[in-house]
Each structure stands twice: as C-alpha cells, then as structure tokens.
Scaffold this active site. Structure first.
Site, PDB file in Angstrom:
ATOM      1  N   ASP A  25      30.496  43.576  40.953  1.00  0.00           N
ATOM      2  CA  ASP A  25      30.502  42.410  40.078  1.00  0.00           C
ATOM      3  C   ASP A  25      29.089  41.875  40.001  1.00  0.00           C
ATOM      4  O   ASP A  25      28.157  42.452  40.565  1.00  0.00           O
ATOM      5  CB  ASP A  25      31.521  41.360  40.566  1.00  0.00           C
ATOM      6  N   LYS A 220      42.185  41.223  34.802  1.00  0.00           N
ATOM      7  CA  LYS A 220      41.003  40.392  35.082  1.00  0.00           C
ATOM      8  C   LYS A 220      39.728  41.180  34.859  1.00  0.00           C
ATOM      9  O   LYS A 220      39.618  42.344  35.232  1.00  0.00           O
ATOM     10  CB  LYS A 220      41.033  39.863  36.509  1.00  0.00           C
ATOM     11  N   LYS A 222      35.400  41.117  35.124  1.00  0.00           N
ATOM     12  CA  LYS A 222      34.221  40.528  35.731  1.00  0.00           C
ATOM     13  C   LYS A 222      33.254  40.104  34.635  1.00  0.00           C
ATOM     14  O   LYS A 222      33.016  40.867  33.690  1.00  0.00           O
ATOM     15  CB  LYS A 222      33.556  41.545  36.662  1.00  0.00           C
ATOM     16  N   ASP A 250      36.156  36.400  35.817  1.00  0.00           N
ATOM     17  CA  ASP A 250      35.654  36.085  37.153  1.00  0.00           C
ATOM     18  C   ASP A 250      34.139  36.228  37.157  1.00  0.00           C
ATOM     19  O   ASP A 250      33.614  37.324  36.968  1.00  0.00           O
ATOM     20  CB  ASP A 250      36.283  37.079  38.145  1.00  0.00           C
ATOM     21  N   GLU A 276      37.125  32.204  37.031  1.00  0.00           N
ATOM     22  CA  GLU A 276      37.146  32.217  38.501  1.00  0.00           C
ATOM     23  C   GLU A 276      35.714  32.161  39.039  1.00  0.00           C
ATOM     24  O   GLU A 276      34.823  32.807  38.478  1.00  0.00           O
ATOM     25  CB  GLU A 276      37.836  33.519  38.912  1.00  0.00           C
ATOM     26  N   GLU A 303      38.003  32.322  47.072  1.00  0.00           N
ATOM     27  CA  GLU A 303      37.770  33.464  47.965  1.00  0.00           C
ATOM     28  C   GLU A 303      36.581  33.232  48.899  1.00  0.00           C
ATOM     29  O   GLU A 303      36.498  33.852  49.950  1.00  0.00           O
ATOM     30  CB  GLU A 303      37.608  34.765  47.161  1.00  0.00           C
ATOM     31  N   ASP A 326      41.730  32.914  50.692  1.00  0.00           N
ATOM     32  CA  ASP A 326      41.466  34.265  51.192  1.00  0.00           C
ATOM     33  C   ASP A 326      42.006  34.371  52.623  1.00  0.00           C
ATOM     34  O   ASP A 326      41.655  33.577  53.486  1.00  0.00           O
ATOM     35  CB  ASP A 326      39.958  34.523  51.169  1.00  0.00           C
ATOM     36  N   HIS A 353      43.371  35.548  46.794  1.00  0.00           N
ATOM     37  CA  HIS A 353      42.358  36.558  46.508  1.00  0.00           C
ATOM     38  C   HIS A 353      42.791  37.902  47.089  1.00  0.00           C
ATOM     39  O   HIS A 353      43.062  38.001  48.296  1.00  0.00           O
ATOM     40  CB  HIS A 353      41.030  36.122  47.137  1.00  0.00           C
TER      41      HIS A 353
HETATM   42 MG   LIG Z   1      36.947  36.969  42.544  1.00  0.00          MG
END
Ligand SMILES: [Mg+2]
Length: 439
Positions: A25, A220, A222, A250, A276, A303, A326, A353
C-alpha cells in the site's frame, strides 16, 4: 489439575511476501508479513500448549521477540487457573506490573505488541483446555464473569464495569438463536485481495473476476498514491464490480487532513463506502474533521490504534463511523473486548482489521462473539478478508460466498503448522537462507 506454564518459547517467523508485492500500500510499500510467535509450553500430560502471535511487517520483528523474552518470567511458573481465576488482574500485571518495562509504552508500541502475543496465547490455552473455540468460550460466560476478565482503567468516564454488565445482560436472550443463525449463514466479509497498490491492471481485473465468482460483494482498494492513478484504479474496480456492489478505500495514513478531504472529493465519483486511515492514526480530532467534511462517506480507522484509551476518544469525539480494531495491536483479547463494549455503547459497528498473517484467524472469533453476545447486530458490520498465508495454519479460516463460516476447533485459531514455522524461521529457515530480504 490446571496445567502449569513451564516455558515461554518465542520465534521470529517471516514470510517473503514483498517478492510478489502482496500487501503493498502507499505507506507500506514492500512488507514481509511476519509474526512474533509465542508458544506456552505446559506440564500437562496431554501436551496442551497455548499459541499466540503478534503481527509485524518484517524488519524489527526481532525487537518484538526481545520484548516477549523480557516479559516471559511474568508467565513462567504460573498455573493456567491462577491466571483465569482473575484474568483482569493478570492483564494489569502483564501490561503494567513491571514499571520499568511499562516505560517503553505505556500500553503502546513494541511492548504492547509483545503483550498481545502472550495474552492471546493464554486465551488460546484456556480455550483449548475448555475444548471450545474462543468465540464460544466468551459467548458462554456470564456477563459478570466476562467483565471480571477486563481492565477498565482509564475508560470508566465512558464505560463502567456495571454498564458493561448491563450491556451484556441486555443481549443474553437470543444468544442461542444468533449462534444458530451464524452457523447457517456465516459472518459477512469483504475482500482486500484485488486492491493492493503494487498490482497491475491485468492482475486487478483477474482477481476481481475471481472474487465475484467466489461470491464477494464488498471490495477494498488501496489509495494514497498519485491521485490520478488512484482514480484510474478506482475506475477499473468499479468497471469490474459494477455500481451496486460496495467499494471501500484505504489510504494507509498518507494524507494530511485537508489533503484527505480534497482527494476524497475527487474519489467520491466512484461512490466509496468508507475512507480508511485517511491520516495519522493518532490524530483523533483530524479524523473528526475529515468525517464532518466528507459525510456521507464514512471514516474508518483502528488498525494502528494502540489501546482502549484512543478508541474511547475516537468514539467520544464522533471521529469514526467504523471501528477497525486490531487483534494483535491492542493488548490481547482482554483489551479487544473492552473496545468492543465501548463501540457497542457508542453505536459504532466493529469491522476488525484483517490480513497480515493470522489476523483473519483471530478476528473471526471477535466478530462472532460481538454478534452473539454484545451488539446482537450485523448492520454496518463486515469482516475484512485477505487471501494470503492461511495455508500455514492448522485450522485456517473457511470462507463461503464471501462469508466466514463458524470455526469449531478449540483455541484462538492461530496455531501454525510446525513445518511452516521451521520453513520461515528468520534468518535460518529455508525460506530465507538462500534469498535474504531486500533492504
Ligand atoms: Mg487498512
């Protein structure tokens, strides 16, 4: 007789995921998913052991391993019953009993990650001793017994133990029905597997199509790289999944507050369900500001939220729409449950997460317990799923039609196969011996 924990064994386990850019990411460009892996060896005749892990992404895992070694003497020599008779006191002792080690946090960072691995190993041992999966061990406890496992220090202004008991009492009826419902339908999930930043368009399209065939309805992506590139990739994903399915985004902490708003205004045309980690995980008021300015796009984080106090403030400040706690960053299951109860009080859905190594194996227990015994609700709740590294676990998660099936194996789910441990031990295991990590 209750088993005695004779020895805390800790191992540095790393998977070379950066070679394929799995998990890439904007902030974490090339992670090697790793585990500080704890085994509690006991004197029990049946050889029962407690297994727990915390998750890191490669270099530095050895620091976490050293922190477990520093804490090990607080567990060694204790019987399981001496811990479970007063789990709340045990949690306080491990996280704060040694004031010199506590200084390294307090209740955050490497020392808290180490506590998480050890505390989760204790829950695993307890659940195996009881012959139950952890979600069931929790769901079967009386509200008073469960609350006695928790430490409410620093959060009683938001939630007292008495209120927590009342919350749990409210959901006592209907538990059996909800458990039966889960067994029939599974817990709803979403997939992050197609959306990693390092993947080519061809790979994204292929993974999307596979995920659709497998029955996923929530995806989802990135973001947080070049904004035009983020938009281009969002268009590809929308093209593959259609307008009616859910797309989350995210940013992995890449933006400042104003930047997050500006960029999400551009990405809004792709109808994101939530953004996110739009900014620093420590910036509670920043999240509140982003949420205010971006509504109705939801804000999700958690997270990297390291303890119950931060979550309390995120809730109090009205900063988030989704709580992504998390399982391996909070101080083990005890603190996770405090956060689940706080979230229920503030009406914020818990969407833990997942990913990394072993996190999905953990979080299925948390979300199922939440549904059965705490929130009694699935509204707004989705459990993250990432399709990496499950093959290394003795009892990996089972997914069908985009849903987690109820796990029945005793324990907390993260016991790894011994062959996988041997293969990935760092730096001497075969996975690393001939191909050292890139710097
Ligand atoms: Mg994440």
């Amino acid at each position: 007789m209750s088993p005695t924990i004779q020895r805390v064994d800790v191992q540095d386990i790393r998977f070379p995921t950066s070679r394929e850019l799995d998990g890439s990411d904007a902030m974490n460009a090339a992670p090697d998913y790793s585990a500080t892996y704890v085994i509690l060896h006991t004197d029990a005749d049946d050889g029962i052991e407690g297994h727990g892990l915390t998750f890191t992404i490669g270099r530095g895992n050895e620091v976490c391993v050293a922190a477990v070694q520093s804490l090990a003497s607080r567990l060694e020599g204790r019987t399981l019953a001496s811990i479970t008779d007063d789990m709340g006191a045990f949690w306080r002792d491990l996280t704060s009993g040694d004031s010199q080690l506590r200084w390294l946090g307090p209740e955050k960072g490497v020392i808290h990650l180490a506590c998480s691995a050890m505390i989760n190993a204790v829950w695993d041992l307890w659940a195996k001793q009881e012959g139950k999966p952890v979600w069931k061990l929790l769901a079967d406890m009386s509200p008073a017994a469960l609350v006695a496992c928790l430490d409410f220090r620093f959060v009683t202004d938001a939630l007292t133990p008495e209120e927590a008991i009342a919350l749990l009492e409210e959901k006592q009826s209907g538990k059996a029905d909800r458990e039966a419902w889960l067994r029939e339908h599974g817990y709803p999930g979403y997939t992050t597997s197609a959306g990693w930043l390092g993947y080519s368009e061809e790979k994204m399209r292929k993974l999307c199509r596979e995920a659709l065939t497998e029955g996923w309805g929530h995806f989802k992506q990135k973001v947080g790289g070049d904004i035009d590139e983020d938009c281009r990739r969002a268009a590809i994903l929308r093209d593959e999944i259609g307008a009616e399915r859910t797309l989350m985004m995210d940013a992995n902490q890449m933006w400042d507050v104003d930047e997050a708003v500006t960029n999400m205004e551009k990405l809004a045309e792709f109808d994101p369900h939530w953004i996110e980690e739009p900014t620093s995980p420590d910036d509670i008021l920043g999240h509140a500001e982003i949420r205010r300015r971006l509504a109705p796009i939801g804000v999700a984080t958690g997270e990297h939220c390291h303890n119950r106090v931060m979550f309390k403030q995120l809730f109090q400040a009205g900063a988030i729409d989704y709580c992504q706690l998390d399982a391996a960053r909070l101080g083990g299951l005890n603190e996770v449950i405090v956060v689940v109860l706080l979230a229920a009080k503030y009406g914020i859905p818990v969407c833990p997460h997942g990913g990394g190594v072993g996190l999905c194996e953990y979080t299925q227990h948390i979300s199922m317990f939440d549904y059965i015994a705490v929130s009694g609700d699935l509204e707004g709740r989705l459990l993250e799923y990432v399709d990496h590294l499950h093959e290394h676990f003795v009892d990996p998660v089972t997914i069908r039609n985009g849903r987690y099936l109820v796990p029945d194996a005793p324990g907390y789910g993260v016991t790894m196969k011994s062959a996988s441990l041997a293969e990935h031990r760092f730096p001497e295991g075969p996975a690393w011996r001939d191909a050292p990590p890139a710097s």
